[in-house]
Design a protein around this motif. Structure first.
Motif, PDB file in Angstrom:
ATOM      1  N   ALA A  48       0.845  -1.197   0.000  1.00 50.24           N
ATOM      2  CA  ALA A  48       0.000   0.000   0.000  1.00 50.24           C
ATOM      3  C   ALA A  48       0.876   1.242   0.000  1.00 50.24           C
ATOM      4  O   ALA A  48       1.994   1.220   0.523  1.00 50.24           O
ATOM      5  CB  ALA A  48      -0.921   0.021   1.221  1.00 50.24           C
ATOM      6  N   THR A  49       0.345   2.301  -0.592  1.00 51.13           N
ATOM      7  CA  THR A  49       1.028   3.596  -0.647  1.00 51.13           C
ATOM      8  C   THR A  49       0.027   4.690  -0.314  1.00 51.13           C
ATOM      9  O   THR A  49      -1.134   4.630  -0.740  1.00 51.13           O
ATOM     10  CB  THR A  49       1.588   3.845  -2.055  1.00 51.13           C
ATOM     11  N   ILE A  50       0.495   5.693   0.427  1.00 53.25           N
ATOM     12  CA  ILE A  50      -0.322   6.872   0.689  1.00 53.25           C
ATOM     13  C   ILE A  50       0.549   8.106   0.492  1.00 53.25           C
ATOM     14  O   ILE A  50       1.700   8.147   0.923  1.00 53.25           O
ATOM     15  CB  ILE A  50      -0.932   6.835   2.104  1.00 53.25           C
ATOM     16  N   ILE A  51       0.003   9.075  -0.226  1.00 53.90           N
ATOM     17  CA  ILE A  51       0.736  10.320  -0.421  1.00 53.90           C
ATOM     18  C   ILE A  51       0.210  11.380   0.551  1.00 53.90           C
ATOM     19  O   ILE A  51      -0.711  11.116   1.330  1.00 53.90           O
ATOM     20  CB  ILE A  51       0.662  10.805  -1.882  1.00 53.90           C
ATOM     21  N   ARG A  52       0.799  12.557   0.491  1.00 54.86           N
ATOM     22  CA  ARG A  52       0.569  13.534   1.538  1.00 54.86           C
ATOM     23  C   ARG A  52      -0.895  13.962   1.637  1.00 54.86           C
ATOM     24  O   ARG A  52      -1.383  14.244   2.741  1.00 54.86           O
ATOM     25  CB  ARG A  52       1.471  14.736   1.341  1.00 54.86           C
ATOM     26  N   ASP A  53      -1.580  14.003   0.493  1.00 53.70           N
ATOM     27  CA  ASP A  53      -2.976  14.442   0.544  1.00 53.70           C
ATOM     28  C   ASP A  53      -3.934  13.350   0.984  1.00 53.70           C
ATOM     29  O   ASP A  53      -5.144  13.567   1.050  1.00 53.70           O
ATOM     30  CB  ASP A  53      -3.415  15.016  -0.811  1.00 53.70           C
ATOM     31  N   GLY A  54      -3.388  12.172   1.286  1.00 57.46           N
ATOM     32  CA  GLY A  54      -4.219  11.084   1.773  1.00 57.46           C
ATOM     33  C   GLY A  54      -4.655  10.093   0.714  1.00 57.46           C
ATOM     34  O   GLY A  54      -5.265   9.072   1.033  1.00 57.46           O
ATOM     35  N   SER A  55      -4.341  10.359  -0.532  1.00 58.26           N
ATOM     36  CA  SER A  55      -4.678   9.416  -1.601  1.00 58.26           C
ATOM     37  C   SER A  55      -3.880   8.131  -1.406  1.00 58.26           C
ATOM     38  O   SER A  55      -2.694   8.171  -1.099  1.00 58.26           O
ATOM     39  CB  SER A  55      -4.360  10.018  -2.961  1.00 58.26           C
ATOM     40  N   ALA A  56      -4.550   7.006  -1.609  1.00 59.07           N
ATOM     41  CA  ALA A  56      -3.927   5.716  -1.330  1.00 59.07           C
ATOM     42  C   ALA A  56      -4.146   4.730  -2.468  1.00 59.07           C
ATOM     43  O   ALA A  56      -5.135   4.815  -3.198  1.00 59.07           O
ATOM     44  CB  ALA A  56      -4.479   5.138  -0.033  1.00 59.07           C
ATOM     45  N   ASN A  57      -3.211   3.800  -2.577  1.00 58.29           N
ATOM     46  CA  ASN A  57      -3.317   2.706  -3.529  1.00 58.29           C
ATOM     47  C   ASN A  57      -2.935   1.400  -2.836  1.00 58.29           C
ATOM     48  O   ASN A  57      -2.125   1.414  -1.897  1.00 58.29           O
ATOM     49  CB  ASN A  57      -2.399   2.924  -4.731  1.00 58.29           C
ATOM     50  N   TYR A  58      -3.510   0.312  -3.302  1.00 56.91           N
ATOM     51  CA  TYR A  58      -3.292  -0.997  -2.684  1.00 56.91           C
ATOM     52  C   TYR A  58      -3.035  -2.050  -3.744  1.00 56.91           C
ATOM     53  O   TYR A  58      -3.558  -1.973  -4.864  1.00 56.91           O
ATOM     54  CB  TYR A  58      -4.530  -1.413  -1.878  1.00 56.91           C
ATOM     55  N   VAL A  59      -2.275  -3.052  -3.366  1.00 56.18           N
ATOM     56  CA  VAL A  59      -2.162  -4.236  -4.213  1.00 56.18           C
ATOM     57  C   VAL A  59      -3.515  -4.945  -4.183  1.00 56.18           C
ATOM     58  O   VAL A  59      -4.242  -4.900  -3.174  1.00 56.18           O
ATOM     59  CB  VAL A  59      -1.016  -5.147  -3.716  1.00 56.18           C
ATOM     60  N   ASP A  60      -3.862  -5.583  -5.276  1.00 53.68           N
ATOM     61  CA  ASP A  60      -5.203  -6.171  -5.388  1.00 53.68           C
ATOM     62  C   ASP A  60      -5.523  -7.149  -4.261  1.00 53.68           C
ATOM     63  O   ASP A  60      -6.661  -7.230  -3.800  1.00 53.68           O
ATOM     64  CB  ASP A  60      -5.347  -6.883  -6.738  1.00 53.68           C
ATOM     65  N   SER A  61      -4.533  -7.884  -3.808  1.00 61.76           N
ATOM     66  CA  SER A  61      -4.783  -8.942  -2.825  1.00 61.76           C
ATOM     67  C   SER A  61      -5.225  -8.423  -1.460  1.00 61.76           C
ATOM     68  O   SER A  61      -5.729  -9.202  -0.645  1.00 61.76           O
ATOM     69  CB  SER A  61      -3.534  -9.816  -2.663  1.00 61.76           C
ATOM     70  N   VAL A  62      -5.045  -7.131  -1.191  1.00 56.16           N
ATOM     71  CA  VAL A  62      -5.429  -6.593   0.118  1.00 56.16           C
ATOM     72  C   VAL A  62      -6.552  -5.560   0.025  1.00 56.16           C
ATOM     73  O   VAL A  62      -7.021  -5.066   1.062  1.00 56.16           O
ATOM     74  CB  VAL A  62      -4.228  -5.979   0.872  1.00 56.16           C
ATOM     75  N   LYS A  63      -6.979  -5.237  -1.177  1.00 52.87           N
ATOM     76  CA  LYS A  63      -8.042  -4.234  -1.331  1.00 52.87           C
ATOM     77  C   LYS A  63      -9.300  -4.659  -0.593  1.00 52.87           C
ATOM     78  O   LYS A  63      -9.730  -5.812  -0.688  1.00 52.87           O
ATOM     79  CB  LYS A  63      -8.348  -4.029  -2.816  1.00 52.87           C
ATOM     80  N   GLY A  64      -9.869  -3.724   0.148  1.00 50.03           N
ATOM     81  CA  GLY A  64     -11.063  -4.020   0.915  1.00 50.03           C
ATOM     82  C   GLY A  64     -10.785  -4.592   2.291  1.00 50.03           C
ATOM     83  O   GLY A  64     -11.695  -4.710   3.109  1.00 50.03           O
ATOM     84  N   ARG A  65      -9.540  -4.988   2.544  1.00 47.27           N
ATOM     85  CA  ARG A  65      -9.178  -5.561   3.853  1.00 47.27           C
ATOM     86  C   ARG A  65      -8.193  -4.683   4.611  1.00 47.27           C
ATOM     87  O   ARG A  65      -8.236  -4.616   5.834  1.00 47.27           O
ATOM     88  CB  ARG A  65      -8.570  -6.948   3.657  1.00 47.27           C
ATOM     89  N   PHE A  66      -7.271  -4.056   3.895  1.00 51.62           N
ATOM     90  CA  PHE A  66      -6.245  -3.230   4.521  1.00 51.62           C
ATOM     91  C   PHE A  66      -6.551  -1.757   4.258  1.00 51.62           C
ATOM     92  O   PHE A  66      -7.062  -1.397   3.198  1.00 51.62           O
ATOM     93  CB  PHE A  66      -4.868  -3.539   3.941  1.00 51.62           C
ATOM     94  N   THR A  67      -6.189  -0.929   5.236  1.00 54.02           N
ATOM     95  CA  THR A  67      -6.326   0.515   5.078  1.00 54.02           C
ATOM     96  C   THR A  67      -5.056   1.200   5.553  1.00 54.02           C
ATOM     97  O   THR A  67      -4.633   1.001   6.700  1.00 54.02           O
ATOM     98  CB  THR A  67      -7.517   1.056   5.889  1.00 54.02           C
TER      99      THR A  67
END
Length: 121
Positions: A48-67
């Protein structure tokens, strides 16, 4: 700059853990924060990655489970992991891209030590 990762442990399948990554030292601004993981015998994987404005991206395998989240005032980032599965077992590492001071504006990447997450019944 030092990063301190914490929060790993042993959890049963379906359980939850919250990882933390706290940065200390000469910090003007933290740009991106990444969480990686590395399972035994496998390559390190960006989770997972989060930038300063709070936008985030996740690998498909954790989407919906990790924040992934961050507290810019505390120079700290978090990874909330829910509905954990045995395949989430790995050492988890945080990485921060840091601007250290007004005179040292080139961003530098820093890594925390791994924190081990084991998902097992």
């Amino acid at each position: 700059v030092q990063l301190q990762a914490s929060g790993g442990g042993l959890v049963q399948p379906g359980g939850s853990l919250r990882l933390s990554c706290a940065a200390s030292g000469s910090i003007l601004r933290i740009n991106a924060v990444d969480w990686y993981r590395q399972a035994p015998g496998k390559q390190r994987e960006l989770v997972a990655t989060i930038i300063r404005d709070g936008s985030a991206n996740y690998v498909d395998s954790v989407k919906g489970r990790f924040t992934i989240s961050r507290d810019n005032a505390k120079n700290t980032a978090y990874l909330q992991m829910n509905s954990l599965k045995p395949e989430d077992t790995a050492a988890y590492y945080c990485k921060m891209t840091v601007v250290r001071s007004p005179l040292l504006r080139t961003p530098v990447e820093y890594w925390g030590q791994g924190t081990l997450v084991t998902v097992s019944s």
